[in-house]
Design a protein around this motif. Structure first.
Motif, PDB file in Angstrom:
ATOM      1  N   TRP A  51      -7.758  -1.777 -10.466  1.00 11.96           N
ATOM      2  CA  TRP A  51      -7.984  -2.968  -9.652  1.00 11.96           C
ATOM      3  C   TRP A  51      -6.820  -3.936  -9.757  1.00 11.96           C
ATOM      4  O   TRP A  51      -6.588  -4.744  -8.856  1.00 11.96           O
ATOM      5  CB  TRP A  51      -9.296  -3.636 -10.043  1.00 11.96           C
ATOM      6  N   ARG A 110      -4.673  -2.934  -7.042  1.00 13.60           N
ATOM      7  CA  ARG A 110      -5.251  -3.223  -5.733  1.00 13.60           C
ATOM      8  C   ARG A 110      -5.273  -4.717  -5.416  1.00 13.60           C
ATOM      9  O   ARG A 110      -5.330  -5.108  -4.241  1.00 13.60           O
ATOM     10  CB  ARG A 110      -6.687  -2.705  -5.677  1.00 13.60           C
ATOM     11  N   VAL A 115     -10.130   3.178  -1.745  1.00 12.15           N
ATOM     12  CA  VAL A 115      -9.923   1.741  -1.522  1.00 12.15           C
ATOM     13  C   VAL A 115      -8.566   1.499  -0.872  1.00 12.15           C
ATOM     14  O   VAL A 115      -8.448   0.727   0.093  1.00 12.15           O
ATOM     15  CB  VAL A 115     -10.044   0.963  -2.842  1.00 12.15           C
ATOM     16  N   ILE A 116      -7.530   2.154  -1.393  1.00 13.83           N
ATOM     17  CA  ILE A 116      -6.194   1.997  -0.806  1.00 13.83           C
ATOM     18  C   ILE A 116      -6.192   2.495   0.639  1.00 13.83           C
ATOM     19  O   ILE A 116      -5.610   1.864   1.530  1.00 13.83           O
ATOM     20  CB  ILE A 116      -5.153   2.770  -1.648  1.00 13.83           C
ATOM     21  N   LEU A 138       0.819  -1.211   0.000  1.00  8.19           N
ATOM     22  CA  LEU A 138       0.000   0.000   0.000  1.00  8.19           C
ATOM     23  C   LEU A 138       0.852   1.260   0.000  1.00  8.19           C
ATOM     24  O   LEU A 138       0.546   2.232  -0.696  1.00  8.19           O
ATOM     25  CB  LEU A 138      -0.932  -0.020   1.208  1.00  8.19           C
TER      26      LEU A 138
END
Length: 513
Positions: free
Chosen positions: A455, A458, A370-371, A342
């Motif tokens: 994505w 992610r 999201v992160i 991250l």
């Protein structure tokens, strides 16, 4: 069966290195990912065949190699090594996937990553002291090159410092192994808990001291830790994932396998001092992390603190605390891998890791929601919030260590509280507030347009997050593999332990011509 865990990445590295030059970076990345995927699948196959009720070595393989030196190619797997072998394959695959598609010199890069995976697997499986040392040293040069070639601005300094410290670590470990075999009068370096039983306490203490310092450098523990923050800060994100998630575990694994099990009597005498050493490492790592403004360096110092928990549990040497060492190694590998991934995404999209510059990244429209959410989950897991694997691993460590060392355990629990402090500082400064990438000032920051996070970027973090939560909700999925092994690791019962861990029949391998 076990040799395949070493051969898959090793053969993959040779294929990548020797294949015709027509292969470009993207194809090399796909081939490396395929190799790591096959390695992970095979590790899971081995785990599926593992008898969790058998405390001794399983799937033993033995092949004479250099008999004049006492070196045999002998592999084995028990509940101490199995979770680490699986984590090695998992994080190796994630590191390859997280590698940028435009990485420079991809042929050399992916070959080195695969060699590290083979070396670490071999070290966890080796049942000969010299064989362990060979695998332990095999990962040294590849990791040095990964930092020195693909690292940051001070990569040369960080890589050289890593090389010097790790070479000293290897020298001390080799010296301990050579002294043990020479003083015991054995003609073989094959691993046996009974090797040191004929030695005096003084001799055992000197040999154990060499191993403690050697593996303490690798873990690393205070005051041998100074190479780690520099290595992490200068290393690329995938290399940091491997370094924190897998390579540091060679040190903690070595402490338990060769320190506790080979020298149980002296280990018991030194245990109070080892527990005190753990307290110093935990508190130093936590306090140093609080003072950092670089996100990556903060996560690096947190590793020093969390590895101290492993030393505390190993010092207590109760069956429950030893189970805690295994769970903490796996937990830290997963959580640190998530955090470094991250931090790497934030750095790639903003160009900085400075906590005095970054603000408001949790912004749902123009930030990284999201992160940011995954980062909050990661720091909660690292701080030991219930429902995640970090909580149950620390709980088992503290519960197993409290009766032998109540004061030291309470002080280490203070380190767990400090983890909440420094990671709360990180999340509050970087992810909350008005979105900005500039030093704080009275001038209102202009609107910031940050590149989106796909994505695909992610995915590795999502996979690790799901595993962290799953093992936190169902810790038995992790503990069941090691319970039988840890039940027989009692340092006060030297002979019974040696009998209890008697290996299964050896599968003799055919001699190569």
């Amino acid at each position: 069966m076990l040799s395949t865990l070493i051969l898959i990445p090793l053969v993959g590295a040779l294929v990548i290195a020797l294949w015709p030059q027509s292969w470009r970076g993207d194809r090399l990345r796909h081939v490396s990912l395929l190799v790591q995927g096959v390695s992970l699948v095979w590790a899971l196959v081995v785990a599926s065949q593992f008898d969790i009720h058998q405390p001794g070595m399983q799937f033993l393989e033995s092949l004479p190699w250099v008999e004049a030196l006492g070196l045999t190619y002998q592999l084995g797997l028990d509940g101490l090594a199995l979770p680490l072998v699986v984590i090695n394959s998992l994080l190796g695959a994630i590191a390859v996937y997280a590698t940028p598609r435009d990485v420079a010199r991809p042929r050399l890069y992916f070959a080195l990553v695969l060699v590290i995976g083979a070396a670490v697997a071999g070290a966890f499986l080796a049942q000969n002291l010299l064989l362990f040392f060979i695998f332990y040293e095999l990962e040294l040069i590849p990791l040095y090159l990964l930092i020195a070639i693909w690292g940051g601005k001070r990569r040369g300094y960080a890589a050289t410092k890593f090389l010097i410290y790790t070479a000293l670590s290897g020298a001390l470990i080799l010296g301990g192994f050579l002294g043990l075999v020479w003083l015991s009068g054995s003609s073989s370096f094959d691993y046996s808990p009974a090797l040191a039983q004929t030695l005096s306490l003084g001799q055992q203490g000197i040999l154990l001291g060499a191993l403690l310092v050697g593996f303490g450098i690798k873990i690393p523990l205070f005051p041998f830790h100074t190479w780690l923050p520099d290595a992490h800060v200068e290393a690329s994100t995938p290399v940091s994932v491997l370094l924190a998630g897998v390579l540091l575990k060679l040190g903690t694994y070595g402490l338990v396998r060769f320190g506790l099990q080979l020298f149980p009597e002296v280990w018991s005498l030194l245990a109070p001092w080892l527990a005190g050493w753990a307290v110093v490492s935990v508190l130093y790592g936590s306090l140093a992390a609080i003072s950092q403004t670089d996100m990556k360096k903060m996560v690096a110092y947190s590793s020093i603190g969390h590895m101290g928990y492993v030393l505390l549990a190993a010092a207590a040497a109760t069956p429950l605390s030893i189970l805690g060492t295994i769970m903490q190694m796996v937990s830290h590998g997963l959580i640190s891998g998530l955090l470094f991934l991250l931090v790497g995404v934030v750095y790639a999209k903003t160009g900085t890791r400075d906590m005095t510059v970054l603000r408001g990244l949790l912004n749902p429209e123009r930030g990284f929601p999201v992160i940011g959410s995954l980062m909050i989950l990661g720091v909660m897991a690292s701080a030991g919030i219930p429902g995640m694997v970090g909580f149950i691993s620390e709980f088992v460590v503290f519960r197993g260590s409290f009766l032998p060392f109540p004061t030291q355990t309470l002080l280490c629990m203070l380190g767990s509280g400090l983890t909440s402090v420094y990671f709360l500082l990180l999340v509050n400064r970087v992810f909350f507030g008005r979105l900005a990438v500039q030093p704080a000032s009275d001038v209102l920051a202009p609107d910031v347009l940050l590149p989106g996070v796909s994505w695909g970027d992610r995915l590795p973090a999502v996979v690790l997050s799901l595993i962290i939560v799953a093992l936190g909700l169902q810790p038995h999925w992790l503990a069941r593999w090691s319970e039988s092994t840890t039940l027989v690791m009692d340092p006060t019962a030297v002979v019974p332990v040696a009998q209890a861990v008697a290996p299964l029949p050896v599968a003799q391998l055919p001699l190569s011509p």
